[in-house]
Scaffold this motif. Structure first.
Motif, PDB file in Angstrom:
ATOM      1  N   UNK A 181      35.807  92.458 157.746  1.00 18.66           N
ATOM      2  CA  UNK A 181      34.393  92.252 157.450  1.00 18.66           C
ATOM      3  C   UNK A 181      33.584  93.505 157.761  1.00 18.66           C
ATOM      4  N   UNK A 182      32.743  93.880 156.817  1.00 16.90           N
ATOM      5  CA  UNK A 182      31.753  94.937 157.029  1.00 16.90           C
ATOM      6  C   UNK A 182      30.403  94.246 156.964  1.00 16.90           C
ATOM      7  N   UNK A 183      29.630  94.314 158.038  1.00 21.64           N
ATOM      8  CA  UNK A 183      28.345  93.617 157.975  1.00 21.64           C
ATOM      9  C   UNK A 183      27.202  94.428 158.571  1.00 21.64           C
ATOM     10  N   UNK A 184      26.011  94.017 158.175  1.00 21.33           N
ATOM     11  CA  UNK A 184      24.766  94.601 158.656  1.00 21.33           C
ATOM     12  C   UNK A 184      24.108  93.553 159.538  1.00 21.33           C
ATOM     13  N   UNK A 185      23.932  93.880 160.811  1.00 18.15           N
ATOM     14  CA  UNK A 185      23.400  92.935 161.792  1.00 18.15           C
ATOM     15  C   UNK A 185      21.900  93.163 161.959  1.00 18.15           C
ATOM     16  N   UNK A 186      21.122  92.086 161.766  1.00 15.95           N
ATOM     17  CA  UNK A 186      19.656  92.161 161.874  1.00 15.95           C
ATOM     18  C   UNK A 186      19.137  91.011 162.722  1.00 15.95           C
ATOM     19  N   UNK A 187      19.858  90.643 163.771  1.00 20.12           N
ATOM     20  CA  UNK A 187      19.511  89.480 164.586  1.00 20.12           C
ATOM     21  C   UNK A 187      18.091  89.593 165.139  1.00 20.12           C
ATOM     22  N   UNK A 188      17.314  88.513 164.933  1.00 19.74           N
ATOM     23  CA  UNK A 188      15.956  88.470 165.457  1.00 19.74           C
ATOM     24  C   UNK A 188      14.911  89.104 164.563  1.00 19.74           C
ATOM     25  N   UNK A 189      15.323  89.654 163.431  1.00 21.79           N
ATOM     26  CA  UNK A 189      14.381  90.341 162.533  1.00 21.79           C
ATOM     27  C   UNK A 189      14.294  89.618 161.185  1.00 21.79           C
ATOM     28  N   UNK A 190      14.060  88.329 161.246  1.00 25.14           N
ATOM     29  CA  UNK A 190      14.055  87.523 160.027  1.00 25.14           C
ATOM     30  C   UNK A 190      12.952  87.942 159.056  1.00 25.14           C
ATOM     31  N   UNK A 212      24.633  94.698 142.657  1.00 29.38           N
ATOM     32  CA  UNK A 212      24.926  95.397 141.399  1.00 29.38           C
ATOM     33  C   UNK A 212      25.321  96.844 141.664  1.00 29.38           C
ATOM     34  N   UNK A 213      24.622  97.484 142.589  1.00 26.22           N
ATOM     35  CA  UNK A 213      24.921  98.881 142.888  1.00 26.22           C
ATOM     36  C   UNK A 213      26.281  99.027 143.570  1.00 26.22           C
ATOM     37  N   UNK A 214      26.622  98.066 144.421  1.00 25.55           N
ATOM     38  CA  UNK A 214      27.910  98.107 145.121  1.00 25.55           C
ATOM     39  C   UNK A 214      29.059  97.606 144.251  1.00 25.55           C
ATOM     40  N   UNK A 215      28.731  96.749 143.282  1.00 20.46           N
ATOM     41  CA  UNK A 215      29.784  96.114 142.500  1.00 20.46           C
ATOM     42  C   UNK A 215      30.527  95.070 143.311  1.00 20.46           C
ATOM     43  N   UNK A 216      29.855  94.499 144.303  1.00 19.51           N
ATOM     44  CA  UNK A 216      30.459  93.518 145.202  1.00 19.51           C
ATOM     45  C   UNK A 216      29.487  92.367 145.446  1.00 19.51           C
ATOM     46  N   UNK A 217      30.041  91.215 145.838  1.00 17.29           N
ATOM     47  CA  UNK A 217      29.226  90.075 146.237  1.00 17.29           C
ATOM     48  C   UNK A 217      29.096  90.080 147.753  1.00 17.29           C
ATOM     49  N   UNK A 218      27.881  89.966 148.247  1.00 15.45           N
ATOM     50  CA  UNK A 218      27.635  89.971 149.682  1.00 15.45           C
ATOM     51  C   UNK A 218      27.389  88.553 150.183  1.00 15.45           C
ATOM     52  N   UNK A 223      19.034  82.471 164.982  1.00 14.18           N
ATOM     53  CA  UNK A 223      18.447  83.804 165.010  1.00 14.18           C
ATOM     54  C   UNK A 223      19.400  84.918 164.648  1.00 14.18           C
ATOM     55  N   UNK A 224      20.597  84.558 164.156  1.00 14.98           N
ATOM     56  CA  UNK A 224      21.575  85.577 163.764  1.00 14.98           C
ATOM     57  C   UNK A 224      21.500  85.791 162.258  1.00 14.98           C
ATOM     58  N   UNK A 225      21.091  86.996 161.873  1.00 10.80           N
ATOM     59  CA  UNK A 225      20.908  87.313 160.459  1.00 10.80           C
ATOM     60  C   UNK A 225      21.794  88.499 160.092  1.00 10.80           C
ATOM     61  N   UNK A 226      22.751  88.255 159.209  1.00  6.89           N
ATOM     62  CA  UNK A 226      23.692  89.296 158.793  1.00  6.89           C
ATOM     63  C   UNK A 226      23.906  89.246 157.284  1.00  6.89           C
ATOM     64  N   UNK A 227      24.206  90.395 156.734  1.00  8.60           N
ATOM     65  CA  UNK A 227      24.626  90.505 155.343  1.00  8.60           C
ATOM     66  C   UNK A 227      25.984  91.179 155.386  1.00  8.60           C
ATOM     67  N   UNK A 228      26.987  90.573 154.745  1.00  5.76           N
ATOM     68  CA  UNK A 228      28.352  91.055 154.962  1.00  5.76           C
ATOM     69  C   UNK A 228      29.166  91.173 153.683  1.00  5.76           C
ATOM     70  N   UNK A 229      30.101  92.106 153.746  1.00  2.00           N
ATOM     71  CA  UNK A 229      31.072  92.320 152.676  1.00  2.00           C
ATOM     72  C   UNK A 229      32.437  91.923 153.217  1.00  2.00           C
ATOM     73  N   UNK A 230      33.115  91.007 152.526  1.00  3.87           N
ATOM     74  CA  UNK A 230      34.411  90.504 152.970  1.00  3.87           C
ATOM     75  C   UNK A 230      35.535  91.139 152.157  1.00  3.87           C
ATOM     76  N   UNK A 231      36.528  91.668 152.863  1.00  2.56           N
ATOM     77  CA  UNK A 231      37.697  92.264 152.220  1.00  2.56           C
ATOM     78  C   UNK A 231      38.952  91.546 152.703  1.00  2.56           C
ATOM     79  N   UNK A 232      39.960  91.393 151.855  1.00  9.05           N
ATOM     80  CA  UNK A 232      41.211  90.767 152.310  1.00  9.05           C
ATOM     81  C   UNK A 232      41.873  91.642 153.369  1.00  9.05           C
TER      82      UNK A 232
END
Length: 225
Positions: A141-150, A166-172, A183-192
């Protein structure tokens, strides 16, 4: 034996085996021996070796040299080093510290700083979800952690999620609703996790570098510097 000869022999052996199999007498000795292939053991040994050593997506039948096995920590270190170099070419500086390694502790997650804020950062690590559609899968998992910054960061970033994808060519992915309510806010890219097992450092490093290179300017525009 050349690649062409190998393919020819393999097809012949496969066809002979299937004919015997359909008759219910699938004895390997009943298949003809060809001058190009020599004995069956030679052909099967080569095929086994090819299966073990062929790199994914090489498009070649040449037998390559398999990279030595790495520990997960070593793999992650190499990914981070390559990603930092790729991002440096785009004038993006990242830092990461691995305090656990100094103590001999194996870490499954590495934190990456690309902003002045300590609370907003990137991570890369291994996980196995216990719930949801990916339950039980080993994932990187590659993720961007933004906890508490909703309101300040997470929701404005979500408004641009489709453009980022679209720019990444991936679904997040984002965290399940029950997790976000804490309060945990993340956007993540999942890889096998297979990408780790096949030691594909450059593939993962490129995904990590792209994820940071695409999302960092968006966060900068939201005031995260």
């Amino acid at each position: 034996m050349t690649d062409r000869e190998f393919l020819k022999v393999f097809r012949q052996q496969k066809e002979a085996f299937l004919k015997d199999f359909e008759k219910g007498t699938h004895h390997l000795r009943s298949a003809p021996v060809t001058s190009a292939g020599g004995d069956y053991k030679k052909v099967l040994d080569w095929f086994e070796r090819w299966l073990r050593e062929e790199r994914v997506n090489t498009g070649s039948f040449e037998v390559g040299t398999r990279e030595p096995a790495r520990s997960f920590d070593q793999f992650m270190d190499e990914v981070l080093a390559v990603a930092r170099e790729k991002l440096g070419d785009k004038n993006i500086n990242i830092t990461y510290s691995l305090p656990g390694q100094r103590l001999g502790i194996s870490e499954s997650w590495k934190c990456i700083k690309a902003f002045g804020s300590r609370d907003i950062y990137y991570r890369i690590g291994r996980t196995r979800p216990r719930k949801g559609p990916r339950r039980g899968e080993d994932l990187l998992v590659i993720d961007l952690v933004m906890d508490g910054y909703k309101k300040q960061v997470f929701l404005p970033l979500l408004a641009q999620k489709e453009a980022i994808e679209r720019e990444l060519g991936e679904t997040l992915e984002r965290e399940p609703p029950k997790v976000e309510t804490t309060g945990k806010y993340r956007l993540k890219l999942l890889l096998p996790f297979e990408v780790v097992l096949r030691n594909d450092v450059h593939f993962v490093a490129e995904k990590l570098a792209d994820f940071i290179a695409v999302t960092k300017p968006v966060l900068n525009g939201l005031g995260v510097m």
